[in-house]
Every structure is written in C-alpha cells, then in structure tokens.
Design an enzyme around this catalytic site. Structure first.
Site, PDB file in Angstrom:
ATOM      1  N   GLY A  42       0.850  -1.199   0.000  1.00 56.27           N
ATOM      2  CA  GLY A  42       0.000   0.000   0.000  1.00 56.27           C
ATOM      3  C   GLY A  42       0.875   1.234   0.000  1.00 56.27           C
ATOM      4  N   GLY A  44      -0.588   4.579   0.205  1.00 59.76           N
ATOM      5  CA  GLY A  44      -1.375   5.759   0.558  1.00 59.76           C
ATOM      6  C   GLY A  44      -0.733   6.523   1.693  1.00 59.76           C
ATOM      7  N   LEU A  45      -1.546   7.260   2.455  1.00 59.82           N
ATOM      8  CA  LEU A  45      -0.966   8.064   3.529  1.00 59.82           C
ATOM      9  C   LEU A  45      -0.217   7.192   4.526  1.00 59.82           C
ATOM     10  CD1 LEU A  45      -3.696  10.739   4.211  1.00 59.82           C
ATOM     11  CD2 LEU A  45      -1.502  11.017   3.081  1.00 59.82           C
ATOM     12  N   HIS A 268     -21.155   8.106   5.451  1.00 63.91           N
ATOM     13  CA  HIS A 268     -20.890   9.540   5.360  1.00 63.91           C
ATOM     14  C   HIS A 268     -22.169  10.272   4.962  1.00 63.91           C
ATOM     15  CE1 HIS A 268     -19.097  13.318   4.247  1.00 63.91           C
ATOM     16  NE2 HIS A 268     -17.940  12.908   4.732  1.00 63.91           N
ATOM     17  N   SER A 286     -17.355  16.935   0.451  1.00 68.46           N
ATOM     18  CA  SER A 286     -16.672  17.085   1.734  1.00 68.46           C
ATOM     19  C   SER A 286     -17.595  17.536   2.851  1.00 68.46           C
ATOM     20  CB  SER A 286     -15.553  18.112   1.602  1.00 68.46           C
ATOM     21  OG  SER A 286     -15.127  18.492   2.891  1.00 68.46           O
ATOM     22  N   ARG A 332     -20.863  12.374  12.015  1.00 66.79           N
ATOM     23  CA  ARG A 332     -21.346  11.740  10.795  1.00 66.79           C
ATOM     24  C   ARG A 332     -22.441  10.715  11.018  1.00 66.79           C
ATOM     25  NH1 ARG A 332     -15.596  11.118   7.551  1.00 66.79           N
ATOM     26  NH2 ARG A 332     -15.386  13.352   7.245  1.00 66.79           N
ATOM     27  N   HIS A 403     -18.618   4.922   3.487  1.00 65.07           N
ATOM     28  CA  HIS A 403     -17.423   5.729   3.274  1.00 65.07           C
ATOM     29  C   HIS A 403     -16.144   5.096   3.831  1.00 65.07           C
ATOM     30  CE1 HIS A 403     -14.985   9.166   2.590  1.00 65.07           C
ATOM     31  NE2 HIS A 403     -14.890   9.522   3.846  1.00 65.07           N
ATOM     32  N   ARG A 437     -15.929   7.280  12.853  1.00 66.76           N
ATOM     33  CA  ARG A 437     -14.783   8.151  12.625  1.00 66.76           C
ATOM     34  C   ARG A 437     -15.278   9.575  12.496  1.00 66.76           C
ATOM     35  NH1 ARG A 437     -12.144  10.642   8.691  1.00 66.76           N
ATOM     36  NH2 ARG A 437     -13.323   9.926   6.897  1.00 66.76           N
TER      37      ARG A 437
END
Lengths: 639, 257
Positions: A42, A44-45, A268, A286, A332, A403, A437
């Site tokens: 991976g 990603g971040l 989300h 967003s 959320r 999400h 989250r």
C-alpha cells in the site's frame, strides 16, 4: 490456537505513555538497519509515509501498490482536512480535547492509549507536512488557517482547499520517490498482494501478481507492513475508489491475523444521491460543506416543488432542531441516521425520495459568492458535473453513503497484528476510530501510523530477530505460491454465465439492505443465509474472460469479489453478535426512547476479534476488553 | 440514446493494434463516460469477448488514473474535466466517437486504452521533493508563507499527473507536469534550498525519458483537467536557466574525521 490478545498498552499517566513506550523500545543501530528488509503493501498516507520513513532510517524497503503509481492511492481523494491539536485559533483546543472528542466520537469503542497518542503526534504531522511543502491554506499574515469539522466545537482542521488528501499524499509520495532515488525503497507498482507467507508463526513475506505480465512472485522480508486501506467496496456502491479492496487483509486473516470489529462501517452523510442502476460508485461531498451549508427537508411529505419556491416557514432544518448545540456540525453517524429517518418518513427529496437539501443560500447572502467559491469551488464544480445542477442557485441534494470502515485487522499498541512481524496501519487496522470516525481524523491516523509510530515499533521488533534466514525457496513460499496459482486457474476455468459485477452488485444489495445504516437480528440472519448461497453460485457460475498470463482486469476484480463474498459474511456475523447500537453501527432493537443509539457497556465494552477457524467452519469470536481509566463512559449527546 | 464507439484494441505492447467498432443502444444521459464503457464491457463479457481495458480508480477526477483520447482530445470534448467526470449528457443520440490511448513515445501502450506513465514517477524521483527527514521539521508556523504564494503553489500542486498535457502536446512534452511541481515547490520558502537542483535534475530527466521540448503551443493548458497554467512553464524555464548558471552537482569527496 487461541489468540494472544495482549494490547501491550503502556502503564502510567496517559500523557507520558507514548514517551515511556519509546524509551523502552529496543533500537536497531544504523549500521545494522541495512541488513533488514521490510515489505510495505500500500502506498497511501499510511503505507507511503511508512515506506518513506523506513527508507530514510536505512532499512531495505520494498513497497507495493496495485495502481500504476504510488501517487494514485485512494487517500488522494480525501477532500476536507486533517485535524491537529495546535490551538492556533486560541479557541480552547488541546491534545486532551482532541483525544476526548475522538474517543467520544468513536462511541467509546477504541483504546484510550492509542487515541491519546494519535492526538499527541497530530501536531508533529502538521510540522512535517508543512516542511515538505504541502500548500495548506494560509491567513494573510502567513500563518496556517483552520476550519471546523463535524463532531468538534473548535477549529482544528488544516486543509488545502478541497484537496487535502491529495496534497498530503503527494507530500509523502515525494518523500517516497526521494528514497527510491536514494536506492532505499524499491517500488513495485501494478503489483497486487495475493497471499501472506507465515513461517514458524512469523510473517516472512508475500506472494504478488504482476498485473501487467501475470507473473506470480515471492517476496521475502524480515517484517511485513499492510497499509491497504478499507473494505467499503464490499457494499459495491461506496465512496471508495473502484480498486480499493480487502484482499491483502483478508489473506492475512486466513493466515491467522485476528479481524477486529468487522461490522463497524462509517456512513458519510454528504454524498451525491444514487441516480441509476448502472451507477458504479458514489461521490462524496466534503463534510466541510456543513460549516456553511444548512441541511433541510420540506415540512410537507412528498413536496415536489422546486426548493427555491418552498418558503422558509415550510422548511425543517432538522439537525438544527434536533441537535441545537452542534446543529449541522453534529458527527457523521448522527447526521447520516437523521437523514435516513427523514427520508424513511417520507420527507426526502429528489428521485425516489432519497435525498435531503444542503443549502448555501444563506451563506452566499452572508459571505458573498466569492468567499463560498474560494472555500468550496472545486466541490461545487464536481457536483455540477455529476448532477447537471448548479449548487450556487439550487440547493445540493445529498444522501448518506458507505465511506470508511473502522473495522480491520486487530493490532496492539505497536500496530502489530496477532501474527508476529505483521504490522497493519491506517484504515486497514481496527485501532483508533472506535465505532465511528470523526471528520478529518482518517488522514491524521494514516500519517501518524506511517511517519511517527511504525518507525519505532517495527525497530523494536526487528531488534529482537536476526535478519534474513529464509529464502523464496522455503516450502511455505512454494506452497503459498501454488495456492495462488490454483485459485487463479480455478477462477478462469468456471466460464459461467454471470459477470463478476453481477455478483458484486448482488452482494452490495444484501450488505446495504441488511448490514447497512440500520440493522436488526432477523435481517442479519437472512443475510447470513443469502451470502453463502451467492458465494456458492459465484464459484459455479462466474465468467472471467481472458488468461492469467496477461493484463486481465476481470481476473483482478474476480479475486477481490471472491474475498468480499467471504468478508461480507463475517461482517454480518459480527453485527449480529453485537447486541447494542454504537457509532455507525445501529441495531434497531437497541435504541433510546427518542431514537438515539443505545450502547451496552455492560456487555459490549470490548473489541470483537475474529479468528479464522478453517474453510467452512464458523470463525471464533474473541474479546479484548476496553478499559477506560481516564474518561468516563457517557452517553454521547450533541444536543 | 445510441452511441457508436470506435475503440483502439491492442493486446499488449508488442502486438499491433486496430480500431474496432461497437454500438451501444441504451446509453443513459446521466451515466459517466466510464459507466458507459462498463456497460459495453458487461455486454462483451456476456458474449465471451475480451472487455476493453482502460485505467480508472477513484472516479472522482482526482487520482489521475483515467484518461484516453476521445475524438482526438485527451479526456474528451468538455473543458477542464477528467474522463471519469465526463457525463453522457454532453453527447447526442447517434454520436460516433473514436477512443484511442494517449500517444507519446514516453507513454508506451500497455493494453487497449491503457498506457505506461511511470516516466512521471522517475521525473519526481529525480528531484521533485523537499528533502526533510521525518521528525526533523520545525514548528509549522515558524515558516510563514504569504497567502498569495500558498494559493499559487496550490494552483500548481493541483496537478493530478494524468498525462493529458503530454497527449495534447504536438511535441509530447511533459513541461506542464514538470513545471507544476517546480512551481509548486519553488514558490514556497521551504522549497528554496533545493530550487536549482530540482529544476536542473527534473528538466534533464524529462528529456532523458523521451518527452519532447516545449514550443509554447499552449495545448497543455487548454486541456488540463485541473486548470494548471502555462505560466508555470515560464517559471520552469527561468529556474532551469538560473540552475545552468549556478548549480553544480555535489563533488564526490570524502569528509574529514
């Protein structure tokens, strides 16, 4: 074999725990680091920052991604922002407050120590990213700008227009490419991990497929890091990129890694509603839009008038009415559920009544169109492209969508799974978000894990093992490779009548209907009958064209959907066993009188960790109790 | 609506390709272009034929995966969009379209509409970063950045690396992509120490990878889905010229002690 679920939580005062843990960790000397090799799956971040940082430290890193470049990882699509307890706005923020908001937002289903550490390193993340050249929004004086996000009453979110994930990812991608140039990281793009190799109880490598040539290869290492993101695509329609999948963590689960809280899915609240059966994915708007947009539905059921013709007094700004303290900025799960309730009661707008309005009229009057353009221009443009409607003049229509998955492989405080030598970062692990989250916290966790936690904890692990000692000719590698080959051949040999997408769509319908925003025991039991039937049919009747020795996108999809067909069942099982409502997980049988989620701390203040018990056997549910020493469990209230 | 597609089919990089004609009868105007291709691929799969390979992932116009030529235009006829964000409402019933992969020597075709853009990674690897090790960064607000600089840097940093600029350029130059990174980092105070080195190395790498030279045609700016501006190229030329005068690669001499 029963799991050893030792969370390895340090003792002592909360604010000293991470420092204490770091002090106690063993180190690998710089001269020895080059003898160790680490696999990071991976980019990603979490994976990108881990690979870059481990490369900087001097380890030999091999990094894998299925896309054509590490810069494409799905972190790039995150729009809104990243939280950090900098208190630049002088509005009362602190590490403790960020910690508390996150624990509470997650409905008290995450570990205190992990979440505190996350809040603590959040400030270093911003420093790191600014130094890398991430172009965060600035005030005229040159200092960093902030905005507020759902679930918080302070402005602690740093952002780069509506492209924060992109800019953070490009920052760590550039750090990664720097290490590629330095020869410390070897990048394998267009490679997919298809199995994990465990030797003598330790993760020792992976089996990959080169997606261009079809070649199946063995990669040996001293430790393996999985940072492969979430599995929201089990629902078919989600905000995830089409390629996001569960295969890497699912293979690891089958090799003995515990799976924590699989049923915790975040829905989300602000996505563009679905418009037709051909639709391939859902697009998120967003959450930052909720700063200035007001959410409402008509007071009259089935009101089909043009929204601009509905006068003020005939509008129900239901979030502001129900949750006056947080209003449109409530978390959320609360906002999503409220939208679903309004639509289920017949107040929804747009096709099929599956939508609520997100209205900027008042904000445009108050701030001027230019300010709104500056803040959200790219989002408005995206909305206009997809729906053909202009959100500057007509309110947006939004509806909740799948999400983020808070479940994932179980890890301890060191981010190590139940398999020694296998570390799991970011969305792929279960650890920091509890049952829900909050906005701007996923980017924070990805980078915290990759930049600031794994470099210490993996060093501690490696310091206690000798480098090398196993080759790709080891019988376990040979056997795993053979299994991967056989599975591929089997998928290609079925030649049935239905496409991979037919099965995926059907699985998605079952999951959304029975294991989505609201679940109940009878629905989940029904799903637990349906999914095995669908899986059975898949292996009899799927049609995967092409061959294994070439680029074959149908084959890639088929392998991923085969895994989703198993994971979906585990999610339903987990949801059925958890007889309480918390966060994004709402069991209809367990609600308060006014329809809010009702937690059961007596019976469920724990992480459910599932152990694979062999093909066709019911997995075993283990429990890691959650202890709260510093915060007291309270019913979440945003009223 | 009915759409006629002529699609470039090529089994792999070493086989010859050809145009193949397909007709789709039930295209919905709300579909995205890629969803329309999904429908085609489902039909082909059911008929036992090989589906069309095209690259895509986020389908939100940000990952930069998707992109091919529609009637000779990268990402299709709508301005400022990626192909995943292009919707069928912009086409008419009965339209006949030609779909081809991005054409550039530095972007070899992998299969059908998919090309290899790994040259972009190698250009970034040559110097498109700021050297800062994790954990050694100063307090973020100790580096004030003028709002205009941050905004302009962000304009350039918005590049998604899709490669449309290369495909649109008659010289297959990667100047817009390379200059976007040079401008993004060169506009920030943090980017100054490596500014010459970055410009020198990235520009040389671009040439080495087989991209052509920039002749200020401007097609790249016209086609860029993110509105990245050609003024970045001017900045790149200026920085490169300065680097030629000032920058020398570090001498390889041992240190004392």
């Amino acid at each position: 074999m029963a799991f050893q679920l030792d969370p390895r939580t340090p003792s002592g005062p909360l604010e000293h725990r991470w420092a204490k843990a770091k002090q106690e960790m063993k180190l690998v000397s710089p001269a020895n680091r080059r003898k160790y090799s680490v696999i990071v799956v991976g980019s990603g971040l979490a994976g990108g920052s881990a690979a870059a940082t481990l490369g900087e430290l001097g380890y030999n890193v091999k990094c894998f991604c299925f896309q054509d470049s590490p810069r494409r990882a799905h972190s790039i699509a995150a729009q809104g922002g990243i939280n950090a307890a900098k208190n630049y706005q002088n509005d009362g923020d602190s590490v403790y407050r960020l910690f508390y908001d996150t624990i509470k937002g997650g409905d008290f289903r995450s570990r205190e120590s992990n979440v505190y550490r996350l809040a603590e390193v959040s400030v270093n993340i911003i420093d790191q990213c600014v130094a890398q050249g991430v172009p965060f929004a600035r005030e005229y004086g040159g200092t960093l700008a902030n905005r507020s996000f759902g679930g918080a009453q302070v402005s602690r979110t740093f952002y780069a227009r509506g492209q924060t994930g992109q800019q953070l990812l490009l920052g760590c991608y550039q750090a990664l490419e720097r290490q590629v140039d330095a020869g410390r990281v070897q990048m394998f793009s267009r490679h997919e991990m298809l199995d994990l190799v465990v030797i003598d109880g330790r993760a020792r490598g992976i089996i990959t497929r080169n997606l261009v040539t079809g070649s199946i290869d063995c990669h040996v290492a001293d430790a393996v890091v999985l940072a492969t993101g979430g599995y929201g695509n089990v629902f078919y329609l989600s905000t995830n990129a089409k390629g996001s999948n569960a295969t890497a963590i699912w293979r690891a689960y089958k090799r003995g890694a515990g799976f924590g809280n699989p049923c915790f899915t975040q829905i989300h609240p602000t996505c563009i509603p679905q418009s037709g059966d051909y639709q391939s994915k859902l697009t998120l708007m967003s959450e930052s839009l909720r700063n200035d947009g007001r959410i409402w539905v008509p007071k009259k059921k089935g009101d089909t008038r043009n929204p601009n013709e509905i006068p003020e007094e005939e509008r129900d700004y239901y979030l502001e009415r129900m949750y006056p303290a947080f209003g449109n900025l409530c978390p959320r799960d609360i906002a999503s559920r409220a939208a679903k309730v309004m639509c289920d009661q017949g107040y929804g707008v747009g096709p099929g009544g599956r939508g609520v309005y997100l209205d900027f009229k008042e904000a445009i009057q108050r701030l001027g169109r230019k300010t709104i353009e500056e803040r959200y221009g790219n989002l408005f443009e995206m909305y206009e492209r997809i729906t053909g409607e202009d959100p500057y003049t007509v309110p947006m229509r939004i509806y909740p969508a799948v999400h983020y998955t808070m479940g994932g492989l179980w890890v301890d405080y060191h981010l190590q799974s139940t398999i020694p030598g296998l570390f799991v970062l970011g969305e792929a692990n279960f650890s920091d978000h509890g049952a829900n989250r909050l906005g701007a916290s996923a980017l924070m966790q990805g980078l915290a894990d990759g930049y600031f936690i794994i470099p210490y904890t993996i060093g501690h692990f490696l310091a206690q093992v000798k480098p090398g000692g196993v080759g790709a000719d080891h019988p376990e590698f040979v056997a795993a490779r053979k299994q991967v080959d056989e599975r591929t051949r089997r998928l290609l040999s079925i030649k049935g009548r239905k496409t991979v997408d037919d099965f995926h769509r059907e699985l998605g319908r079952i999951m959304w209907e029975y294991c989505g925003m609201a679940r109940n025991a009878s629905g989940l039991k029904h799903a637990l009958e349906k999914i095995p039937e669908l899986r059975e049919e898949f292996w009899q009747n799927v049609n995967v064209p092409g061959s294994a020795e070439e680029l074959n996108q149908s084959l890639e999809k088929a392998g991923r959907v085969a895994d989703f067909l198993e994971l979906g069942e585990l999610m339903c099982l987990d949801a059925l066993e958890r007889e309480e409502s918390c966060g994004g997980h709402f069991r209809e049988e367990y609600q308060t009188e006014d329809g809010e989620a009702k937690r059961d701390d007596e019976r469920f203040c724990h992480v459910a960790v599932w152990e694979h018990a062999g093909e066709g056997r019911r997995p075993v549910r283990h429990v890691e109790p959650l202890q709260f020493e510093f915060v007291h469990l309270a019913q979440r209230s945003y009223k | 609506m009915k759409i006629i597609l002529n699609i470039w089919r090529q089994k792999n990089s070493s086989s010859p390709g050809k145009m193949v004609r397909y007709e789709l009868d039930n295209v919905n105007e709300h579909m995205s272009f890629l969803e329309m291709l999904d429908v085609l691929n489902e039909e082909l799969t059911r008929k036992g034929e090989d589906p069309v390979t095209f690259e895509h992932d986020c389908r939100e116009g940000i990952c930069g995966c998707c992109g091919f030529m529609i009637n000779g235009i990268p990402h299709g006829p709508e301005r400022g969009t990626t192909v995943c964000q292009l919707h069928m409402r912009h086409f008419r019933d009965g339209d006949e379209l030609w779909l081809e992969p991005f054409r550039a020597k530095a972007f070899p075709v992998i299969k059908d509409l998919m090309v290899d853009r790994s040259a972009f990674d190698r250009i970034i690897s040559a110097g498109g970063y700021i050297s800062v090790n994790t954990g050694s960064a100063p307090e973020a607000n100790s580096i004030p950045v003028k709002k205009q600089c941050a905004d302009r840097a962000m304009d350039a940093a918005a590049c998604i690396g899709c490669g449309a600029c290369v495909a649109a350029c008659p010289n297959a130059s990667a100047s817009l992509f390379v200059s976007a990174k040079i401008a993004h980092l060169g506009l920030l105070p943090q980017g100054q120490p490596e500014r010459d080195r970055r410009a020198m190395r990235m520009v040389l790498k671009m040439t080495e990878e087989g991209f052509g030279y920039c002749t200020n045609t401007g097609e790249c700016e016209a086609i860029c889905p993110k509105g990245v501006k050609i003024e970045n190229i001017a900045m790149m030329h200026r920085d490169f010229t300065r680097a030629v005068a000032l920058f020398r690669e570090e001498a390889k001499v041992g240190g004392a002690g």
